[in-house]
Design a protein around this motif. Sequence first.
Motif, PDB file in Angstrom:
ATOM      1  N   HIS A 105       0.819  -1.205   0.000  1.00 37.14           N
ATOM      2  CA  HIS A 105       0.000   0.000   0.000  1.00 37.14           C
ATOM      3  C   HIS A 105       0.858   1.263   0.000  1.00 37.14           C
ATOM      4  N   ASP A 109      -0.953   7.925   0.997  1.00 37.50           N
ATOM      5  CA  ASP A 109      -2.400   8.129   1.001  1.00 37.50           C
ATOM      6  C   ASP A 109      -2.999   8.061   2.399  1.00 37.50           C
ATOM      7  N   GLY A 127     -10.055   1.504  -0.010  1.00 37.00           N
ATOM      8  CA  GLY A 127      -9.285   1.855  -1.183  1.00 37.00           C
ATOM      9  C   GLY A 127      -9.732   1.064  -2.401  1.00 37.00           C
ATOM     10  N   THR A 209      -6.073   4.452  -4.602  1.00 37.68           N
ATOM     11  CA  THR A 209      -4.765   4.308  -3.958  1.00 37.68           C
ATOM     12  C   THR A 209      -3.849   3.468  -4.828  1.00 37.68           C
TER      13      THR A 209
END
Length: 255
Positions: A105, A109, A127, A209
Amino acid sequence: MDGSVSTEPLFRAAIVIPVYNHEEAIGPTLASVLEYGYPVLLVDDGSGPACRDVLINLDRQYDERVQLIRLAQNGGKGAAVKAGLRHLFALGYTHAVQIDADGQHDLTDLPTFMATGKRQPEALVTGYPRYDASVPALRYYARYLTHVWVWINTLSLRIKDTMCGFRVYPLAKVVELLDQESCGNRMDFDPEVIVRWAWRGWPVENLPTQVHYPIDGVSHFNAVKDNVLISLMHARLFFGMLVRLPKILSNRRHV
């Protein structure tokens, strides 16, 4: 101070990271998460000795900023996330941000996810991935089969991605859901919990994302076992949708 009482909803958030044998990735991932100043709960999902020792050392290294809980045996990603959500709720947190241990990830964000959770404290913030070239082609295309089933089972297109593990959960609501309904313990957890959330008419917020695959090359997705579990989950949810059809349609009119 003027003595007035604030009406702003309480927002006390922590990060939950389920970990299973990601001894190479978890250190860099944790260090990146801690840059944003939030407390972190690591959930050791019955890892082997190498990862277990890494997690114990990280817990000691970061003192009060990091807490570690250990499950006696491997129960699957969903089991670890559920244990983490319940633990943070018991500690008085209002929200938990789920992040994967493998570094896939984009943590830049994280402030946006947190701000959205604070602005919409009743919503599950999830996301939806924007992939780079590291994504395995089979997984990229296969996950859309799950999306289609979720769209069928919710009678809605409002959930843009069903398997992304970057989420903000309102803890009171999700623990209530988990107390009342069964959700999968492995890779079936992420899609199942969001379907059952949507069935209740609770809000979902989708955020884009960036996702890349993982820094240590370790994936715990079992192509046979997890696909069977996910297929059984979709079948179970489909019949659950039929039973709940009037309520789902009623909830949609009020969203």
